[in-house]
Design a protein around this motif. Structure first.
Motif, PDB file in Angstrom:
ATOM      1  N   ALA A 183      13.656  17.384  -0.330  1.00  0.00           N
ATOM      2  CA  ALA A 183      13.579  16.445  -1.451  1.00  0.00           C
ATOM      3  C   ALA A 183      12.138  16.202  -1.898  1.00  0.00           C
ATOM      4  N   TRP A 184      11.167  16.591  -1.093  1.00  0.00           N
ATOM      5  CA  TRP A 184       9.782  16.250  -1.385  1.00  0.00           C
ATOM      6  C   TRP A 184       8.894  17.464  -1.246  1.00  0.00           C
ATOM      7  N   MET A 185       8.446  18.003  -2.391  1.00  0.00           N
ATOM      8  CA  MET A 185       7.517  19.126  -2.345  1.00  0.00           C
ATOM      9  C   MET A 185       6.125  18.539  -2.500  1.00  0.00           C
ATOM     10  N   PRO A 245      17.705  -7.067   3.100  1.00  0.00           N
ATOM     11  CA  PRO A 245      18.971  -6.368   3.358  1.00  0.00           C
ATOM     12  C   PRO A 245      18.778  -4.914   3.821  1.00  0.00           C
ATOM     13  N   TRP A 246      17.608  -4.363   3.600  1.00  0.00           N
ATOM     14  CA  TRP A 246      17.372  -2.955   3.946  1.00  0.00           C
ATOM     15  C   TRP A 246      16.677  -2.800   5.291  1.00  0.00           C
ATOM     16  N   ALA A 247      16.553  -3.894   6.024  1.00  0.00           N
ATOM     17  CA  ALA A 247      15.706  -3.891   7.217  1.00  0.00           C
ATOM     18  C   ALA A 247      16.038  -2.774   8.205  1.00  0.00           C
ATOM     19  N   ARG A 248      17.322  -2.593   8.500  1.00  0.00           N
ATOM     20  CA  ARG A 248      17.702  -1.575   9.492  1.00  0.00           C
ATOM     21  C   ARG A 248      17.315  -0.179   9.044  1.00  0.00           C
ATOM     22  N   SER A 249      17.638   0.085   7.791  1.00  0.00           N
ATOM     23  CA  SER A 249      17.328   1.400   7.247  1.00  0.00           C
ATOM     24  C   SER A 249      15.800   1.613   7.201  1.00  0.00           C
ATOM     25  N   ILE A 250      15.074   0.552   6.846  1.00  0.00           N
ATOM     26  CA  ILE A 250      13.607   0.646   6.798  1.00  0.00           C
ATOM     27  C   ILE A 250      13.059   0.966   8.196  1.00  0.00           C
ATOM     28  N   ARG A 251      13.584   0.275   9.196  1.00  0.00           N
ATOM     29  CA  ARG A 251      13.115   0.499  10.562  1.00  0.00           C
ATOM     30  C   ARG A 251      13.277   1.964  10.939  1.00  0.00           C
ATOM     31  N   ASP A 258      10.182   9.362   8.057  1.00  0.00           N
ATOM     32  CA  ASP A 258      10.813   9.896   6.841  1.00  0.00           C
ATOM     33  C   ASP A 258      10.208   9.223   5.618  1.00  0.00           C
ATOM     34  N   MET A 259       9.765   7.985   5.786  1.00  0.00           N
ATOM     35  CA  MET A 259       9.181   7.212   4.691  1.00  0.00           C
ATOM     36  C   MET A 259       7.859   6.622   5.151  1.00  0.00           C
ATOM     37  N   PRO A 260       6.819   6.543   4.310  1.00  0.00           N
ATOM     38  CA  PRO A 260       6.805   7.162   2.989  1.00  0.00           C
ATOM     39  C   PRO A 260       6.829   8.685   3.117  1.00  0.00           C
ATOM     40  N   PRO A 261       7.241   9.375   2.046  1.00  0.00           N
ATOM     41  CA  PRO A 261       7.296  10.827   2.129  1.00  0.00           C
ATOM     42  C   PRO A 261       5.898  11.419   2.340  1.00  0.00           C
ATOM     43  N   TRP A 262       5.671  11.966   3.494  1.00  0.00           N
ATOM     44  CA  TRP A 262       4.366  12.535   3.866  1.00  0.00           C
ATOM     45  C   TRP A 262       4.589  13.192   5.207  1.00  0.00           C
ATOM     46  N   ILE A 279      11.204   5.582  -8.887  1.00  0.00           N
ATOM     47  CA  ILE A 279      12.157   6.606  -8.462  1.00  0.00           C
ATOM     48  C   ILE A 279      13.010   6.254  -7.252  1.00  0.00           C
ATOM     49  N   ALA A 280      12.651   5.232  -6.496  1.00  0.00           N
ATOM     50  CA  ALA A 280      13.389   4.944  -5.264  1.00  0.00           C
ATOM     51  C   ALA A 280      14.589   4.046  -5.536  1.00  0.00           C
ATOM     52  N   PRO A 281      15.594   4.083  -4.637  1.00  0.00           N
ATOM     53  CA  PRO A 281      16.836   3.353  -4.914  1.00  0.00           C
ATOM     54  C   PRO A 281      16.717   1.834  -4.878  1.00  0.00           C
ATOM     55  N   MET A 282      15.755   1.270  -4.173  1.00  0.00           N
ATOM     56  CA  MET A 282      15.704  -0.203  -4.125  1.00  0.00           C
ATOM     57  C   MET A 282      14.258  -0.690  -4.185  1.00  0.00           C
ATOM     58  N   SER A 283      14.116  -1.984  -4.538  1.00  0.00           N
ATOM     59  CA  SER A 283      12.787  -2.569  -4.642  1.00  0.00           C
ATOM     60  C   SER A 283      12.367  -3.146  -3.288  1.00  0.00           C
ATOM     61  N   ARG A 317       0.808  -1.215   0.000  1.00  0.00           N
ATOM     62  CA  ARG A 317       0.000   0.000   0.000  1.00  0.00           C
ATOM     63  C   ARG A 317       0.846   1.273   0.000  1.00  0.00           C
ATOM     64  N   SER A 318       1.932   1.280   0.794  1.00  0.00           N
ATOM     65  CA  SER A 318       2.590   2.561   1.076  1.00  0.00           C
ATOM     66  C   SER A 318       3.989   2.732   0.498  1.00  0.00           C
ATOM     67  N   CYS A 319       4.577   1.697  -0.056  1.00  0.00           N
ATOM     68  CA  CYS A 319       5.982   1.806  -0.465  1.00  0.00           C
ATOM     69  C   CYS A 319       6.216   1.447  -1.929  1.00  0.00           C
ATOM     70  N   GLN A 320       5.511   0.433  -2.431  1.00  0.00           N
ATOM     71  CA  GLN A 320       5.911  -0.145  -3.711  1.00  0.00           C
ATOM     72  C   GLN A 320       5.660   0.759  -4.912  1.00  0.00           C
ATOM     73  N   SER A 321       4.787   1.753  -4.775  1.00  0.00           N
ATOM     74  CA  SER A 321       4.575   2.637  -5.926  1.00  0.00           C
ATOM     75  C   SER A 321       5.916   3.248  -6.339  1.00  0.00           C
ATOM     76  N   CYS A 322       6.793   3.493  -5.382  1.00  0.00           N
ATOM     77  CA  CYS A 322       8.121   4.046  -5.712  1.00  0.00           C
ATOM     78  C   CYS A 322       9.231   3.002  -5.618  1.00  0.00           C
ATOM     79  N   HIS A 323       9.091   2.049  -4.679  1.00  0.00           N
ATOM     80  CA  HIS A 323      10.167   1.079  -4.449  1.00  0.00           C
ATOM     81  C   HIS A 323       9.959  -0.179  -5.286  1.00  0.00           C
ATOM     82  N   ARG A 324      10.227  -0.040  -6.579  1.00  0.00           N
ATOM     83  CA  ARG A 324      10.231  -1.193  -7.488  1.00  0.00           C
ATOM     84  C   ARG A 324      11.110  -0.804  -8.664  1.00  0.00           C
TER      85      ARG A 324
END
Ligand code: HEC
Length: 426
Positions: A343-345, A68-74, A81-85, A55-59, A44-51
């Motif tokens: 980064a997000w207007m 592998p992104w678990a720590r950063s995601i947490r 900070d994510m999703p941008p809102w 525009i996002a750096p990883m899927s 619902r909240s991430c994959q529109s950009c994370h694929r």
């Protein structure tokens, strides 16, 4: 009249707050797994950009890609900070169209997933993949017309910031049409890095000007409420005012503008205009190193109005912006506050039944805060005093607000409808 406005509006606000305050944060002891608990949130909240290709750096489509992104995601979700809102959740109106933000419960689920060792879970629990149209895609869905320049503009590798005005050929539009939504987006890889903003105007064959849309980094679509719209006249051209920014490699870039139309011959009851509201110029005065400088601006409503959306505009040092309504009685009510992330207007469109209904004589008060300290990661130089200017390294303070005016009678009628819907708060 004023008191009724307040009553009606606050009821909407209170209802919205009550809903979010009621969210549970307890995820219990049950094992949190990717397939059952986390994947639906990412869908619902991430994959529109994370694929791939977006525009996002990883899927974040699968367990293998996400793990592998678990720590950063947490960290990113816990800090919101994510999703941008970046709407603040403890003040002002809380109901927005297309709000991708996470509930407290969803954040707790993701945190528990990471802290519990990022379990995969039963593959059978995995929801069917979310369907996406091709990338290149418009967040609001396919527009009815795509406006572009005949050739992209090439931004050289090294150049000072660059502002230009440039027009398209006349559009392939043989009749006057009203727009019900409009989105702008960069057209080519890298274009999102070199175009800081692109404001578009419609120029009719008889040289009449009208605001069309604004693109800025990370911006989403403008969607107007049913029965309201913006007119494009037959044979109009589109004029871009762009701010381009060199990034060390030659980059061709264009910005596409995509309107969605009402059916032919349809005339909406109200025309939405984009107020460039609450501007400050000489009063922007930000000392070197200051982490909480404040600027105030105002926008006066001569007629009763309904506010559709709010889009703060600040630059690198921007930190936060609030807009409040000062009613003719002198009472003050905060409509919205948003944290600013350069980064997000984002354009925040209120759900229709909580769009502020404001009586004639309301003064919109805009308050912007800036962080010119070294703690601000977008700050190129904390040692400089900062004032107004067009470059990203200077500052601005205004907000874009989509607004339409209504008559006194209609104002009263809309207020009554709202009251009937939300109940009163007596
Ligand atoms: C509107 C598009 C969009 C959405 C929606 C979105 N992201 Fe992002 N995300 C980005 C972009 C672009 C970046 C890279 C730039 C940045 O950090 O702002 C990013 C960066 C990240 C990073 C940092 C990656 C790194 O380099 O460490 C994480 C983690 C992340 N996103 C997780 C998420 C999660 C989890 C969600 C959903 C809850 C989400 N994002 C929703 C666009 C998005």
């Amino acid at each position: 009249m004023t008191t009724r406005t307040l009553a009606s509006l606050s009821t909407g606000v209170l209802l919205a707050l009550a809903t979010s305050a009621g969210a549970q944060t307890d995820v219990g002891d049950a094992e949190v797994t990717f397939t059952r608990d986390v994947a639906p949130i990412f869908q619902r909240s991430c994959q529109s950009c994370h694929r791939v290709g977006s525009i996002a750096p990883m899927s974040l489509l699968t367990y293998e890609k996400s793990r592998p992104w678990a720590r950063s995601i947490r960290q990113k979700v816990a800090q919101r900070d994510m999703p941008p809102w970046y709407i603040e959740r403890n003040i002002g109106i809380q109901k927005f169209l297309d709000d991708p933000s996470l509930s407290e419960q969803e954040i707790a689920t993701i945190v528990a997933w990471v802290d519990g060792g990022t379990r995969r879970g039963n593959p059978a629990d995995m929801p069917p993949p979310r369907e996406f149209a091709e990338f290149d895609d418009w967040q609001m869905g396919e527009p009815d017309l795509v406006v572009a320049l005949p050739e992209p503009i090439v931004v050289p590798a090294e150049a000072p910031d660059w502002w230009l005005n440039i027009e398209t050929e006349p559009l392939a539009l043989t009749e006057d049409r009203y727009i019900k939504a409009v989105e702008s987006r960069p057209s080519l890889p890298g274009a999102d890095k070199v175009v800081h903003h692109a404001v578009t105007y419609m120029v009719s064959p008889d040289d009449e000007r009208g605001f069309l849309n604004e693109y800025a980094v990370g911006k989403n679509a403008d969607v107007f409420p049913e029965g309201t719209g913006r007119l494009i006249k037959a044979g109009s051209r589109v004029r871009y005012n762009r701010h381009m920014h060199a990034i060390g490699e030659e980059t061709p870039a264009d910005v596409l503008v995509g309107p969605k139309f009402y059916p032919k011959g349809y005339t909406p009851e109200h025309v939405v205009f984009a107020a460039h509201a609450g501007d400050s110029y000489d009063t922007i005065d930000i000392p070197a190193g200051e982490d909480n400088a404040r600027v105030d601006g105002y926008y006066f409503l001569r007629e009763p109005a309904q506010v559709v959306s709010f889009q703060p505009h600040l630059h690198n040092r921007g930190k936060r912006q609030c807009v409040e309504a000062i009613y003719p009685s002198g009472m003050v009510e905060t409509l919205s506050c948003a944290q600013h992330n350069f980064a997000w207007m984002l354009n925040y469109t209120y759900e229709e039944d909580v769009q502020p209904l404001l009586p004639a004589g309301t003064n919109l008060h805009l308050i912007s805060w800036y962080d010119n300290s070294e703690a601000n990661r977008y700050n190129p130089d904390p040692n400089n005093w900062i004032g107004f200017g067009n470059r990203s390294n200077d500052e601005m303070s205004h907000t874009w607000m989509n607004i339409f005016y209504i008559s006194e009678e209609e104002f009263d009628r809309r207020l009554e409808e709202r009251r009937a819907k939300h109940g009163t708060n007596q």
